[in-house]
Design a protein around this motif. Sequence first.
Motif, mmCIF file in Angstrom:
data_model
loop_
_atom_site.group_PDB
_atom_site.id
_atom_site.type_symbol
_atom_site.label_atom_id
_atom_site.label_comp_id
_atom_site.label_asym_id
_atom_site.label_seq_id
_atom_site.Cartn_x
_atom_site.Cartn_y
_atom_site.Cartn_z
ATOM 1 N N ASP A 140 0.786 -1.076 -0.002
ATOM 2 C CA ASP A 140 -0.018 -0.071 0.138
ATOM 3 C C ASP A 140 0.777 1.114 0.001
ATOM 4 O O ASP A 140 2.091 1.152 0.241
ATOM 5 N N THR A 141 0.307 2.501 -0.059
ATOM 6 C CA THR A 141 0.940 3.670 -0.215
ATOM 7 C C THR A 141 0.048 4.905 0.553
ATOM 8 O O THR A 141 -1.092 4.973 -0.137
ATOM 9 N N PRO A 142 0.638 5.543 0.934
ATOM 10 C CA PRO A 142 -0.201 6.819 1.479
ATOM 11 C C PRO A 142 -0.324 7.869 0.161
ATOM 12 O O PRO A 142 -0.864 8.897 0.064
ATOM 13 N N ALA A 143 0.755 7.610 -0.703
ATOM 14 C CA ALA A 143 0.814 8.516 -2.110
ATOM 15 C C ALA A 143 -0.017 8.243 -3.121
ATOM 16 O O ALA A 143 0.258 7.773 -4.247
ATOM 17 N N LYS A 144 -1.612 8.299 -2.771
ATOM 18 C CA LYS A 144 -2.326 7.735 -3.680
ATOM 19 C C LYS A 144 -2.531 8.656 -5.046
ATOM 20 O O LYS A 144 -2.810 8.241 -6.349
ATOM 21 N N ASN A 145 -2.150 10.081 -5.151
ATOM 22 C CA ASN A 145 -2.070 10.556 -6.333
ATOM 23 C C ASN A 145 -1.259 9.987 -7.304
ATOM 24 O O ASN A 145 -1.940 10.543 -8.698
ATOM 25 N N LEU A 146 -0.332 9.354 -7.116
ATOM 26 C CA LEU A 146 0.585 8.859 -8.194
ATOM 27 C C LEU A 146 -0.335 8.084 -9.180
ATOM 28 O O LEU A 146 0.111 7.909 -10.395
#
Length: 526
Positions: A419-425
């Motif tokens: 998972d990642t908190p950087a969803k905008n990518l």
Amino acid sequence: MTMLAGILLAAATYIVPAPATAEVTAFKQAVAEAAARDEDLAAFYQANGYEGIWTGKGRDRNRRAALIEALRKADHHGLPAERYDVDGLHARMKAARTPRDLGLLEVEMARVFLQYARDVQTGVLIPGRIDKAIVRTVPYRDRTSYLVNFAKSSPKGFFRALAPQTHEYTALMKEKLRLERLLAEGGWGKTVPAQTLKPGVSGSSVVALRDRLVRMGYLKRTAAPTYDANMTAAVQDFQRAHGLAQDGVAGPGTMTEINISVQERLQSVIVAMERERWINQERGKRHIEVNLTDFSAKIIDNGKTTFETRSVIGHRAHDRQSPEFSDVMEFMVINPSWYVPRSIVTKEYLPELQANPYAVNHIEITDRSGRRVDRSAVDFTQFTARNFPFAMRQPPSRGNALGLVKFMFPNKHNIYLHDTPAKNLFGREVRAYSHGCIRLADPFDFAYTLLAKQTNDPEGLFQRTLATGKETQVDLKEPVPVHIIYRTAFVDGKGRTQFRRDIYGRDARIWEALAKAGVALRAVQG
């Protein structure tokens, strides 16, 4: 009778073994002498009493015919046909007269057979020599076993079974033939002389775009001179098949892909076939496939995609590129800690700590026993990348670099899915931003799909564990094979060929090596 049929008939009838004992002895001596230069050939013929399997009558005749036919069709598989010198072999078959001639020819036919068998089954190239990031364990077969099994098999059936028996390989072969026919017909015509074209415009560049889309099969034949609704839909269809943002506008990125030649697409297909040969083995009834060029991760059950999500892969920088390999996923970790890789600690964080000991304060600094280190008590300027004695760890949280779940298939590359908190990518067209690991756009749904095999309530199990906030390992009762691949040409679930950018330049290097080995593009009439 076709030319090929005539050649095969001739090949089958030229050779007649001599029956006399002295001649048989001369034949066997020649076989032993010629085979001695190859350890596997020597072992096979010694075990076989130096008897021939190619140069006699009866079944040998069928073997010869099947071999010549396979070699004549080698370029159908994108193989270096000249490597097998089928014309030279055929000439030697025709000229063989003495027992010694036959013995030498026997071993030469076996040598060519072994070369072809390995090439068509497991590839022409050795992956790691092309790029060290292609960490592919090729399933090479024992060379002697090829001869042993061939001698017991139907010759034509044996040759048919050598190449990968996957739907993907068969579809790529069909696409190769289609592109070869297009190449013979002049390709897709003139390139489009514009950087950007939008709906509503007209002119010569729009006509060129229209004609090219028609030739490519994305637009029905039309005389419309304007970028109309039909052309917009065709551009969107093209964008979908090439992994581009589907806005219907032929912008610079789309135009670059539209103007790529048939030759370049054909190269991509041939490279994909070679890559398919490198993993010519069972991949698992259920397996995970990550295609780096497609920025996607899939769960595949019995040949069908049952879950798919977008992914972010390693950055283009050489030391951050995601490697290609296969392994087995054994467990997932919910609420994971991020144990910062040593390379990131020393290259990125140490310089920041030297400038400000309280930098990156969301990450703990720990000693060799895992105890937290008081930053104020450390002079970071005294350390270098080589002697820095500490580790760094980010505790579980929603802001953790790994997000709230990671999927583990322990490997020496320290690569996993997470998972990642950087969803905008995930909204970007090109998604190469990580340090090498694979980030997933829908990690929770990915987890639910995996857990559904071992619980009736996968979502409930996951969410209850997540709610504890504690780092928890959840084992997969049935480990799942993971294949991280790199395909710039592949076939989708509807049977349509998809093309992607060569994001790391690996396929260009593979094609260069294939061309050097003798693989050539060809144009096919009709």
